[in-house]
Design a protein around this motif. Sequence first.
Motif, PDB file in Angstrom:
ATOM      1  N   UNK A 150      61.091 -48.365  85.396  1.00 54.57           N
ATOM      2  CA  UNK A 150      61.394 -49.778  85.136  1.00 54.57           C
ATOM      3  C   UNK A 150      61.082 -50.590  86.393  1.00 54.57           C
ATOM      4  N   UNK A 151      60.406 -51.733  86.204  1.00 53.68           N
ATOM      5  CA  UNK A 151      59.973 -52.546  87.341  1.00 53.68           C
ATOM      6  C   UNK A 151      60.318 -54.006  87.084  1.00 53.68           C
TER       7      UNK A 151
ATOM      8  N   UNK B 210      57.679 -69.343  90.217  1.00 52.85           N
ATOM      9  CA  UNK B 210      58.615 -68.835  91.227  1.00 52.85           C
ATOM     10  C   UNK B 210      60.030 -68.674  90.696  1.00 52.85           C
ATOM     11  N   UNK B 211      60.356 -69.326  89.593  1.00 56.36           N
ATOM     12  CA  UNK B 211      61.718 -69.291  89.059  1.00 56.36           C
ATOM     13  C   UNK B 211      61.864 -68.291  87.914  1.00 56.36           C
ATOM     14  N   UNK B 212      60.821 -67.541  87.625  1.00 53.61           N
ATOM     15  CA  UNK B 212      60.866 -66.579  86.519  1.00 53.61           C
ATOM     16  C   UNK B 212      60.740 -65.145  87.027  1.00 53.61           C
ATOM     17  N   UNK B 213      61.317 -64.227  86.259  1.00 54.88           N
ATOM     18  CA  UNK B 213      61.298 -62.804  86.590  1.00 54.88           C
ATOM     19  C   UNK B 213      60.544 -62.042  85.502  1.00 54.88           C
ATOM     20  N   UNK B 214      59.702 -61.117  85.927  1.00 57.60           N
ATOM     21  CA  UNK B 214      58.992 -60.260  84.993  1.00 57.60           C
ATOM     22  C   UNK B 214      59.647 -58.890  84.940  1.00 57.60           C
ATOM     23  N   UNK B 215      59.838 -58.368  83.738  1.00 57.04           N
ATOM     24  CA  UNK B 215      60.367 -57.020  83.565  1.00 57.04           C
ATOM     25  C   UNK B 215      59.306 -56.178  82.871  1.00 57.04           C
ATOM     26  N   UNK B 216      58.840 -55.153  83.556  1.00 63.41           N
ATOM     27  CA  UNK B 216      57.784 -54.310  83.019  1.00 63.41           C
ATOM     28  C   UNK B 216      58.049 -52.868  83.456  1.00 63.41           C
ATOM     29  N   UNK B 217      57.019 -52.060  83.545  1.00 65.73           N
ATOM     30  CA  UNK B 217      57.202 -50.675  83.994  1.00 65.73           C
ATOM     31  C   UNK B 217      55.984 -50.227  84.788  1.00 65.73           C
ATOM     32  N   UNK B 218      56.172 -49.170  85.565  1.00 67.18           N
ATOM     33  CA  UNK B 218      55.113 -48.611  86.402  1.00 67.18           C
ATOM     34  C   UNK B 218      54.947 -47.130  86.085  1.00 67.18           C
TER      35      UNK B 218
ATOM     36  N   UNK C 146      64.880 -53.472  95.871  1.00 67.74           N
ATOM     37  CA  UNK C 146      66.084 -52.738  95.481  1.00 67.74           C
ATOM     38  C   UNK C 146      65.668 -51.500  94.682  1.00 67.74           C
ATOM     39  N   UNK C 147      66.214 -50.351  95.084  1.00 63.62           N
ATOM     40  CA  UNK C 147      65.933 -49.089  94.403  1.00 63.62           C
ATOM     41  C   UNK C 147      67.197 -48.636  93.673  1.00 63.62           C
ATOM     42  N   UNK C 148      67.052 -48.275  92.392  1.00 64.62           N
ATOM     43  CA  UNK C 148      68.181 -47.858  91.573  1.00 64.62           C
ATOM     44  C   UNK C 148      68.046 -46.364  91.267  1.00 64.62           C
TER      45      UNK C 148
ATOM     46  N   UNK D   2      65.141 -44.572  88.880  1.00 59.82           N
ATOM     47  CA  UNK D   2      64.842 -45.000  87.512  1.00 59.82           C
ATOM     48  C   UNK D   2      64.463 -46.474  87.404  1.00 59.82           C
ATOM     49  N   UNK D   3      64.672 -47.256  88.487  1.00 56.54           N
ATOM     50  CA  UNK D   3      64.349 -48.678  88.425  1.00 56.54           C
ATOM     51  C   UNK D   3      63.988 -49.176  89.827  1.00 56.54           C
ATOM     52  N   UNK D   4      62.996 -50.042  89.890  1.00 56.41           N
ATOM     53  CA  UNK D   4      62.523 -50.615  91.151  1.00 56.41           C
ATOM     54  C   UNK D   4      62.419 -52.124  90.996  1.00 56.41           C
ATOM     55  N   UNK D   5      62.968 -52.842  91.962  1.00 62.95           N
ATOM     56  CA  UNK D   5      62.955 -54.303  91.912  1.00 62.95           C
ATOM     57  C   UNK D   5      62.351 -54.882  93.189  1.00 62.95           C
ATOM     58  N   UNK D   6      61.342 -55.737  93.032  1.00 59.61           N
ATOM     59  CA  UNK D   6      60.699 -56.394  94.166  1.00 59.61           C
ATOM     60  C   UNK D   6      60.680 -57.890  93.899  1.00 59.61           C
ATOM     61  N   UNK D   7      61.596 -58.614  94.571  1.00 54.55           N
ATOM     62  CA  UNK D   7      61.668 -60.067  94.405  1.00 54.55           C
ATOM     63  C   UNK D   7      61.416 -60.757  95.739  1.00 54.55           C
ATOM     64  N   UNK D   8      60.568 -60.157  96.543  1.00 55.99           N
ATOM     65  CA  UNK D   8      60.242 -60.735  97.854  1.00 55.99           C
ATOM     66  C   UNK D   8      59.607 -62.108  97.670  1.00 55.99           C
TER      67      UNK D   8
END
Length: 296
Positions: free
Chosen positions: A212-213, A221-229, A276-278, A289-295
């Motif tokens: 999960x990514x 800039x105000x939106x978040x994408x949820x996808x997978x790698x 953030x690594x989950x 199981x999940x990786x988040x990059x909001x840099x």
Amino acid sequence: ACGDIDTLLIIKMKTIMAGVTVLVLFASCGNSNKTDADPFASITHLVDSAMVNKTDSIDREKTSDEPKPIEADESFDDFIYNFASDDALQRQRVVFPLPYYNGDKKLNIDEHHWKHDDLFTKQHYYTLLFDKEEDMDLVGDTSLTSVQVEWIFVKTRMVKKYYFERIKGAWILEAINLRPVERNENEDFVEFFSHFAADSLFQSRRVQEPLAFVTSDPDDDFSILETSLDLNQWFAFKPALPTDRLSNINYGQRNDDNSPTKILALKGIGNGFSNILYFRRKAGEWQLYKFEDTSI
């Protein structure tokens, strides 16, 4: 208070001056040969004594001053950056002699032997550990009164913990404790992560596919994408992971060795970096199981 002392001193001086004048007149009439004595010696001594007492009183007031809160004290994150960057502020905010516990041994560090501690401010980022996502809301909480900053040394399996308390609005370092990382029957997260960060083959076996990514939308800039790698994409996007030590700021969140989930946040220092690594324990083994990059 200083004005009252000055007023009383002037009144006393006038009274004594009048008395001394009379005594001088009598003395000059009774014995004109005694001209070497200083008729004002006693009043000079009185004035000197009064001024010394006044100065001592002011000095005592200065030395009894407690640390004054500053704007950065409102948020612990702001304070700790200032504390680590400013040597003068750091010395003002350490209780000396500072108790330093090393296992069962206790030392007291006096100010003369204190060396400036940069903590993690010389790095590009620092890490935070959480057991669950809700605990991440504690970051930035302005009502906190007790926080611990930790270094977790991966290879030696030691934890160095700094104990901060907010006293009358000002954050103060009250003690440091160095102790071993506790072991338990489950796969230890620190031990797992040291292997995960240093060994790409081991890492490839401990990444869930698909992963999960979550990331920022490049078009908004105000939106978040949820996808997978997939695994190859993970290795292309993943950040450099710390292999020697982890930092942590304990705002009050639990860090239970038996927790089935762990969150490792990597936060940049003044550069907008945020990953953030989950992780979760699956069949007794930790897995990303999940990786988040909001840099930014």
